[in-house]
Write a protein that holds these residues in place. Sequence first.
Motif, PDB file in Angstrom:
ATOM      1  N   VAL A  74       0.529  -1.136   0.353  1.00 43.49           N
ATOM      2  CA  VAL A  74      -0.103   0.172  -0.132  1.00 43.49           C
ATOM      3  C   VAL A  74       0.931   1.299   0.250  1.00 43.49           C
ATOM      4  O   VAL A  74       0.334   2.346  -0.862  1.00 43.49           O
ATOM      5  N   ILE A  75       1.846   1.433   1.054  1.00 46.91           N
ATOM      6  CA  ILE A  75       2.575   3.015   1.112  1.00 46.91           C
ATOM      7  C   ILE A  75       3.415   2.855  -0.318  1.00 46.91           C
ATOM      8  O   ILE A  75       3.478   3.639  -0.341  1.00 46.91           O
ATOM      9  N   ASP A  76       3.557   1.355  -0.881  1.00 44.43           N
ATOM     10  CA  ASP A  76       4.312   2.116  -2.469  1.00 44.43           C
ATOM     11  C   ASP A  76       3.171   2.638  -3.430  1.00 44.43           C
ATOM     12  O   ASP A  76       3.634   3.289  -4.450  1.00 44.43           O
ATOM     13  N   TYR A  77       1.979   1.668  -3.371  1.00 44.89           N
ATOM     14  CA  TYR A  77       0.789   2.343  -4.212  1.00 44.89           C
ATOM     15  C   TYR A  77       0.573   3.918  -4.423  1.00 44.89           C
ATOM     16  O   TYR A  77       0.625   3.933  -5.172  1.00 44.89           O
ATOM     17  N   LEU A  78       1.182   4.381  -3.132  1.00 45.52           N
ATOM     18  CA  LEU A  78       0.059   6.592  -2.691  1.00 45.52           C
ATOM     19  C   LEU A  78       1.175   6.580  -2.958  1.00 45.52           C
ATOM     20  O   LEU A  78       0.747   7.497  -2.915  1.00 45.52           O
ATOM     21  N   LYS A  79       2.112   5.791  -3.064  1.00 49.17           N
ATOM     22  CA  LYS A  79       4.082   6.756  -3.274  1.00 49.17           C
ATOM     23  C   LYS A  79       3.257   7.397  -4.708  1.00 49.17           C
ATOM     24  O   LYS A  79       3.922   7.847  -5.863  1.00 49.17           O
ATOM     25  N   LYS A  80       2.226   6.362  -5.573  1.00 52.47           N
ATOM     26  CA  LYS A  80       2.288   6.966  -7.370  1.00 52.47           C
ATOM     27  C   LYS A  80       1.524   7.677  -6.814  1.00 52.47           C
ATOM     28  O   LYS A  80       0.198   8.101  -6.814  1.00 52.47           O
ATOM     29  N   PRO A  81       0.947   8.734  -8.393  1.00 45.47           N
ATOM     30  CA  PRO A  81       0.791   9.907  -9.532  1.00 45.47           C
ATOM     31  C   PRO A  81      -0.732   9.962  -8.847  1.00 45.47           C
ATOM     32  O   PRO A  81      -1.586  10.947  -8.480  1.00 45.47           O
ATOM     33  N   GLU A  82      -1.070   8.433  -9.670  1.00 42.94           N
ATOM     34  CA  GLU A  82      -2.532   8.159  -9.651  1.00 42.94           C
ATOM     35  C   GLU A  82      -3.241   7.684  -9.040  1.00 42.94           C
ATOM     36  O   GLU A  82      -4.479   7.548  -9.061  1.00 42.94           O
ATOM     37  N   TRP A  83      -2.657   7.375  -7.488  1.00 44.31           N
ATOM     38  CA  TRP A  83      -3.327   7.625  -6.355  1.00 44.31           C
ATOM     39  C   TRP A  83      -3.021   8.515  -5.210  1.00 44.31           C
ATOM     40  O   TRP A  83      -3.430   8.461  -4.224  1.00 44.31           O
ATOM     41  N   ALA A  84      -2.665  10.009  -6.100  1.00 42.72           N
ATOM     42  CA  ALA A  84      -2.942  10.499  -5.156  1.00 42.72           C
ATOM     43  C   ALA A  84      -4.175  11.651  -3.869  1.00 42.72           C
ATOM     44  O   ALA A  84      -4.297  12.215  -3.218  1.00 42.72           O
ATOM     45  N   SER A  85      -5.205  11.229  -5.161  1.00 42.50           N
ATOM     46  CA  SER A  85      -6.286  12.239  -4.730  1.00 42.50           C
ATOM     47  C   SER A  85      -7.255  10.628  -4.869  1.00 42.50           C
ATOM     48  O   SER A  85      -8.750  10.953  -4.388  1.00 42.50           O
ATOM     49  N   VAL A  86      -6.828   9.268  -4.155  1.00 37.86           N
ATOM     50  CA  VAL A  86      -7.814   8.421  -3.314  1.00 37.86           C
ATOM     51  C   VAL A  86      -6.573   8.156  -2.506  1.00 37.86           C
ATOM     52  O   VAL A  86      -5.671   7.967  -2.395  1.00 37.86           O
ATOM     53  N   ASP A  87      -7.543   7.256  -1.510  1.00 35.93           N
ATOM     54  CA  ASP A  87      -7.018   6.275  -0.687  1.00 35.93           C
ATOM     55  C   ASP A  87      -7.526   4.544  -0.807  1.00 35.93           C
ATOM     56  O   ASP A  87      -8.032   4.556  -1.251  1.00 35.93           O
ATOM     57  N   ILE A  88      -6.322   4.097   0.081  1.00 35.02           N
ATOM     58  CA  ILE A  88      -6.237   3.104   0.145  1.00 35.02           C
ATOM     59  C   ILE A  88      -5.904   2.381   2.078  1.00 35.02           C
ATOM     60  O   ILE A  88      -5.643   2.989   2.165  1.00 35.02           O
ATOM     61  N   ILE A  89      -7.443   1.817   2.067  1.00 32.73           N
ATOM     62  CA  ILE A  89      -7.978   1.832   3.659  1.00 32.73           C
ATOM     63  C   ILE A  89      -7.634   0.581   3.901  1.00 32.73           C
ATOM     64  O   ILE A  89      -8.053  -0.777   3.085  1.00 32.73           O
ATOM     65  N   LEU A  90      -7.353   0.354   5.411  1.00 38.89           N
ATOM     66  CA  LEU A  90      -6.346  -0.791   5.686  1.00 38.89           C
ATOM     67  C   LEU A  90      -7.301  -1.120   6.525  1.00 38.89           C
ATOM     68  O   LEU A  90      -7.832  -0.467   7.770  1.00 38.89           O
ATOM     69  N   SER A  91      -8.597  -2.625   6.639  1.00 35.69           N
ATOM     70  CA  SER A  91      -8.977  -2.785   7.729  1.00 35.69           C
ATOM     71  C   SER A  91      -9.638  -3.941   8.378  1.00 35.69           C
ATOM     72  O   SER A  91      -8.887  -4.687   7.939  1.00 35.69           O
ATOM     73  N   SER A  92      -9.431  -4.113   9.974  1.00 31.88           N
ATOM     74  CA  SER A  92      -9.267  -5.372  10.485  1.00 31.88           C
ATOM     75  C   SER A  92     -10.577  -5.044  11.398  1.00 31.88           C
ATOM     76  O   SER A  92     -11.081  -4.496  11.986  1.00 31.88           O
ATOM     77  N   PHE A  93     -10.444  -6.934  11.573  1.00 31.73           N
ATOM     78  CA  PHE A  93     -11.816  -6.536  13.277  1.00 31.73           C
ATOM     79  C   PHE A  93     -10.375  -6.734  14.404  1.00 31.73           C
ATOM     80  O   PHE A  93     -11.452  -6.526  15.675  1.00 31.73           O
ATOM     81  N   SER A  94      -9.025  -6.915  14.157  1.00 31.01           N
ATOM     82  CA  SER A  94      -8.400  -6.784  15.733  1.00 31.01           C
ATOM     83  C   SER A  94      -7.583  -5.823  15.808  1.00 31.01           C
ATOM     84  O   SER A  94      -7.849  -4.361  14.835  1.00 31.01           O
ATOM     85  N   CYS A  95      -8.705  -4.917  17.330  1.00 31.26           N
ATOM     86  CA  CYS A  95      -7.467  -3.763  17.344  1.00 31.26           C
ATOM     87  C   CYS A  95      -6.025  -3.657  17.276  1.00 31.26           C
ATOM     88  O   CYS A  95      -5.852  -2.959  17.167  1.00 31.26           O
ATOM     89  N   SER A  96      -6.066  -4.207  17.714  1.00 33.08           N
ATOM     90  CA  SER A  96      -4.136  -4.587  17.777  1.00 33.08           C
ATOM     91  C   SER A  96      -3.711  -4.934  17.171  1.00 33.08           C
ATOM     92  O   SER A  96      -2.254  -4.621  17.076  1.00 33.08           O
ATOM     93  N   GLU A  97      -4.142  -5.099  15.868  1.00 35.01           N
ATOM     94  CA  GLU A  97      -3.397  -5.511  15.089  1.00 35.01           C
ATOM     95  C   GLU A  97      -3.385  -4.418  14.053  1.00 35.01           C
ATOM     96  O   GLU A  97      -2.452  -3.641  13.470  1.00 35.01           O
ATOM     97  N   LEU A  98      -4.400  -3.599  14.115  1.00 31.64           N
ATOM     98  CA  LEU A  98      -4.525  -2.199  13.894  1.00 31.64           C
ATOM     99  C   LEU A  98      -3.438  -1.434  14.073  1.00 31.64           C
ATOM    100  O   LEU A  98      -3.048  -0.121  13.578  1.00 31.64           O
ATOM    101  N   ASN A  99      -3.199  -1.126  15.274  1.00 32.22           N
ATOM    102  CA  ASN A  99      -2.310  -0.570  16.463  1.00 32.22           C
ATOM    103  C   ASN A  99      -0.802  -1.076  16.571  1.00 32.22           C
ATOM    104  O   ASN A  99      -0.078  -0.188  16.115  1.00 32.22           O
ATOM    105  N   MET A 100      -0.505  -2.183  15.660  1.00 30.62           N
ATOM    106  CA  MET A 100       0.698  -2.416  15.538  1.00 30.62           C
ATOM    107  C   MET A 100       0.986  -2.359  13.672  1.00 30.62           C
ATOM    108  O   MET A 100       1.737  -0.985  14.146  1.00 30.62           O
ATOM    109  N   LEU A 101      -0.133  -1.660  12.837  1.00 37.37           N
ATOM    110  CA  LEU A 101       0.145  -1.036  11.976  1.00 37.37           C
ATOM    111  C   LEU A 101       0.283   0.794  11.888  1.00 37.37           C
ATOM    112  O   LEU A 101       1.302   0.637  11.415  1.00 37.37           O
TER     113      LEU A 101
END
Length: 159
Positions: A74-101
């Motif tokens: 995701v980090i690599d893709y968000l650096k690309k100009p075509e992704w500048a005006s949109v978002d890539i969101i990572l979702s999880s049911f695990s709060c600990s997993e999200l906190n690690m991220l």
Amino acid sequence: MRPVTIKIPVKIYLPFGLDINTTDIGEEDVSGLTYTNMDKIPTLCEVLDTINGRVSVNIEIKGPYIATSVANIVIDYLKKPEWASVDIILSSFSCSELNMLRNLFSKISLSLLVHSGECDNLNMGVHFASAKSSNFHSINLPPSGVSREVVELAKRENI
């Protein structure tokens, strides 16, 4: 712009009664998997290349062993100009997993997924506090979890 949801499977069930845990096979094996109609199952990179920044994307993380790999992509893709005006969101049911991220990838948008049995005021108060303290992008409730009480609690919590 409406996000597209992509689910990264923990287990892949194949048509011949065979199930494969993706942690037990290599990337080469995963990239060769096909649907029952013999269409190739695309990799995350192939999906993101096809979308090419035309819409936001919401990817559900299915386990901590894959979370950092997906986040690096995701980090690599968000650096690309075509992704500048949109978002890539990572979702999880695990709060600990999200906190690690969150600790490893401060610039990625994260979303907490909530099970239908966890939508009472007590649980939602905990979820709202976690979302605020970890700067989550959003909290996703199942339709059955949206109630007048939850909406009022969200307003009081400034969510």
